[in-house]
Motif scaffolding. Structure first.
Motif, PDB file in Angstrom:
ATOM      1  N   VAL A 199      -8.768 -12.604  -3.328  1.00  0.00           N
ATOM      2  CA  VAL A 199      -7.946 -11.379  -4.303  1.00  0.00           C
ATOM      3  C   VAL A 199      -8.853 -11.110  -5.717  1.00  0.00           C
ATOM      4  N   ILE A 200      -9.153 -12.281  -6.164  1.00  0.00           N
ATOM      5  CA  ILE A 200      -9.914 -12.022  -7.356  1.00  0.00           C
ATOM      6  C   ILE A 200     -11.141 -11.434  -7.056  1.00  0.00           C
ATOM      7  N   ALA A 201     -12.058 -11.634  -6.055  1.00  0.00           N
ATOM      8  CA  ALA A 201     -13.269 -10.848  -5.665  1.00  0.00           C
ATOM      9  C   ALA A 201     -12.861  -9.478  -5.657  1.00  0.00           C
ATOM     10  N   ASN A 202     -11.657  -9.170  -4.977  1.00  0.00           N
ATOM     11  CA  ASN A 202     -11.076  -7.609  -5.134  1.00  0.00           C
ATOM     12  C   ASN A 202     -10.814  -6.881  -6.208  1.00  0.00           C
ATOM     13  N   ILE A 203     -10.251  -7.681  -7.150  1.00  0.00           N
ATOM     14  CA  ILE A 203      -9.785  -6.948  -8.443  1.00  0.00           C
ATOM     15  C   ILE A 203     -10.711  -7.573  -9.900  1.00  0.00           C
ATOM     16  N   ALA A 204     -11.683  -8.416  -9.632  1.00  0.00           N
ATOM     17  CA  ALA A 204     -12.251  -9.124 -10.965  1.00  0.00           C
ATOM     18  C   ALA A 204     -12.687  -7.862 -11.567  1.00  0.00           C
ATOM     19  N   HIS A 205     -13.189  -6.776 -11.245  1.00  0.00           N
ATOM     20  CA  HIS A 205     -14.074  -5.704 -11.928  1.00  0.00           C
ATOM     21  C   HIS A 205     -12.908  -4.893 -12.843  1.00  0.00           C
ATOM     22  N   ARG A 206     -11.706  -5.021 -12.498  1.00  0.00           N
ATOM     23  CA  ARG A 206     -10.620  -4.431 -13.352  1.00  0.00           C
ATOM     24  C   ARG A 206     -10.212  -5.002 -14.550  1.00  0.00           C
ATOM     25  N   PHE A 207     -10.735  -6.450 -14.570  1.00  0.00           N
ATOM     26  CA  PHE A 207     -10.153  -7.538 -15.822  1.00  0.00           C
ATOM     27  C   PHE A 207     -11.269  -8.120 -16.268  1.00  0.00           C
ATOM     28  N   PRO A 208     -12.309  -7.608 -16.519  1.00  0.00           N
ATOM     29  CA  PRO A 208     -13.590  -8.406 -16.818  1.00  0.00           C
ATOM     30  C   PRO A 208     -13.421  -9.266 -18.143  1.00  0.00           C
ATOM     31  N   GLU A 209     -12.501  -8.869 -18.862  1.00  0.00           N
ATOM     32  CA  GLU A 209     -12.314  -9.750 -20.113  1.00  0.00           C
ATOM     33  C   GLU A 209     -11.253 -10.752 -19.743  1.00  0.00           C
ATOM     34  N   ASP A 210     -10.571 -10.762 -18.619  1.00  0.00           N
ATOM     35  CA  ASP A 210      -9.496 -11.906 -18.467  1.00  0.00           C
ATOM     36  C   ASP A 210      -9.830 -12.668 -17.299  1.00  0.00           C
ATOM     37  N   LEU A 211     -10.892 -13.164 -17.193  1.00  0.00           N
ATOM     38  CA  LEU A 211     -11.320 -14.024 -16.221  1.00  0.00           C
ATOM     39  C   LEU A 211     -11.341 -15.384 -16.257  1.00  0.00           C
ATOM     40  N   ASP A 212     -11.350 -16.065 -17.697  1.00  0.00           N
ATOM     41  CA  ASP A 212     -11.407 -17.464 -17.927  1.00  0.00           C
ATOM     42  C   ASP A 212     -10.776 -18.313 -17.002  1.00  0.00           C
ATOM     43  N   LEU A 213      -9.501 -18.117 -16.810  1.00  0.00           N
ATOM     44  CA  LEU A 213      -8.844 -19.043 -15.910  1.00  0.00           C
ATOM     45  C   LEU A 213      -9.370 -19.235 -14.330  1.00  0.00           C
ATOM     46  N   VAL A 249      -2.904 -15.459  -9.270  1.00  0.00           N
ATOM     47  CA  VAL A 249      -3.798 -15.975  -8.232  1.00  0.00           C
ATOM     48  C   VAL A 249      -5.021 -16.733  -8.842  1.00  0.00           C
ATOM     49  N   SER A 250      -4.961 -16.496 -10.113  1.00  0.00           N
ATOM     50  CA  SER A 250      -5.869 -17.486 -11.022  1.00  0.00           C
ATOM     51  C   SER A 250      -5.270 -18.827 -10.987  1.00  0.00           C
ATOM     52  N   GLU A 251      -3.902 -18.737 -11.041  1.00  0.00           N
ATOM     53  CA  GLU A 251      -3.285 -20.345 -11.202  1.00  0.00           C
ATOM     54  C   GLU A 251      -3.241 -20.656  -9.827  1.00  0.00           C
ATOM     55  N   GLY A 260      -3.690  -4.223  -7.740  1.00  0.00           N
ATOM     56  CA  GLY A 260      -3.785  -5.549  -8.371  1.00  0.00           C
ATOM     57  C   GLY A 260      -3.738  -5.233  -9.926  1.00  0.00           C
ATOM     58  N   THR A 261      -2.634  -6.075 -10.493  1.00  0.00           N
ATOM     59  CA  THR A 261      -2.376  -6.065 -12.111  1.00  0.00           C
ATOM     60  C   THR A 261      -3.014  -7.290 -12.469  1.00  0.00           C
ATOM     61  N   SER A 262      -2.568  -7.248 -14.038  1.00  0.00           N
ATOM     62  CA  SER A 262      -3.108  -8.395 -14.660  1.00  0.00           C
ATOM     63  C   SER A 262      -2.301  -9.487 -14.407  1.00  0.00           C
ATOM     64  N   GLU A 263      -1.115  -9.233 -13.947  1.00  0.00           N
ATOM     65  CA  GLU A 263      -0.398 -10.385 -13.721  1.00  0.00           C
ATOM     66  C   GLU A 263      -0.518 -11.112 -12.351  1.00  0.00           C
ATOM     67  N   LEU A 287       1.079  -1.189  -0.127  1.00  0.00           N
ATOM     68  CA  LEU A 287      -0.150   0.090   0.022  1.00  0.00           C
ATOM     69  C   LEU A 287       1.007   1.331   0.085  1.00  0.00           C
ATOM     70  N   GLY A 288       1.984   1.387   0.737  1.00  0.00           N
ATOM     71  CA  GLY A 288       2.695   2.475   0.783  1.00  0.00           C
ATOM     72  C   GLY A 288       3.929   2.530  -0.253  1.00  0.00           C
ATOM     73  N   ARG A 289       3.683   1.562  -1.110  1.00  0.00           N
ATOM     74  CA  ARG A 289       4.546   1.205  -2.387  1.00  0.00           C
ATOM     75  C   ARG A 289       6.107   1.214  -2.016  1.00  0.00           C
ATOM     76  N   GLN A 290       6.424   0.732  -0.966  1.00  0.00           N
ATOM     77  CA  GLN A 290       7.820   0.431  -0.464  1.00  0.00           C
ATOM     78  C   GLN A 290       8.229  -0.996  -1.045  1.00  0.00           C
ATOM     79  N   LEU A 291       6.993  -1.754  -1.260  1.00  0.00           N
ATOM     80  CA  LEU A 291       7.129  -3.318  -1.662  1.00  0.00           C
ATOM     81  C   LEU A 291       6.508  -3.184  -3.171  1.00  0.00           C
ATOM     82  N   SER A 292       7.272  -3.759  -4.106  1.00  0.00           N
ATOM     83  CA  SER A 292       6.695  -4.217  -5.521  1.00  0.00           C
ATOM     84  C   SER A 292       5.944  -5.246  -5.361  1.00  0.00           C
ATOM     85  N   LEU A 293       4.498  -5.371  -6.021  1.00  0.00           N
ATOM     86  CA  LEU A 293       3.773  -6.488  -6.039  1.00  0.00           C
ATOM     87  C   LEU A 293       4.491  -7.309  -7.101  1.00  0.00           C
TER      88      LEU A 293
END
Length: 177
Positions: free
Chosen positions: A93-107, A75-77, A67-70, A28-34
């Protein structure tokens, strides 16, 4: 200063919840890279992997834009992990970020639907939560999802999990998404 994830997770003086909090605050504080946290978690043993994913869940609940596409791909894996805690934290995590990637949710959908059959209540509950969020996206990409969730809800034994499905289905039916 770059956070040393391995040192933190191996520190016997810091309790598990404290480690999760330090990691999530670092995100959250951007001291750690996702990307660094995901790279570490990808090769970690299940307990450390689950702690990393729990930190991602906590951070993305507060700020879904972390949350990024990566992250979604990772987390899908991990939904197919043998460890229940890894499964349930990944679903959250998916529940939190799914709305950001609606086209990438198949897996994610495939693995979440598999987890609706899991013996563990928390795994099924978190899968239901993520599936409910995906359903609320009302994506034309997943036209059969409501029907599938109705069937899952009908066979689910736990009322608390049925309620998650019913609430999502009701919101979609009345257009309150």
């Amino acid at each position: 200063m770059k956070m040393n994830i391995a040192e933190l997770l191996q520190d016997k003086g810091t309790k598990a919840k404290g480690k999760t909090e330090i990691l999530s605050q670092g995100l959250l504080g951007r001291q750690l890279s996702l990307a660094d946290l995901i790279a570490y978690a990808a090769s970690a043993q299940d307990p450390a992997k689950a702690t990393c994913i729990e930190a991602i869940e906590f951070a993305t609940r507060q700020d879904p834009n972390i949350g990024t596409s990566e992250c979604l791909a990772f987390v899908s894996e991990t939904l197919s992990s043998k460890a229940p805690r890894v499964k349930w934290e990944s679903a959250k995590v998916i529940a939190n970020i799914a709305h950001r990637f609606p086209e990438d949710l198949d897996l994610a959908l495939t693995n979440l639907l598999t987890n609706t059959e899991h013996e563990g209540t928390v795994v099924r509950w978190s899968a239901a939560t993520a599936l409910g969020q995906i359903l609320k996206l009302n994506s034309v990409r997943y036209p059969d999802l409501a029907t599938a969730l109705e069937a899952i809800c009908a066979r689910e034994e736990k009322g608390s999990i049925q309620k998650i499905y019913r609430d999502a289905l009701r919101k979609v039916a009345v257009g309150k998404v």
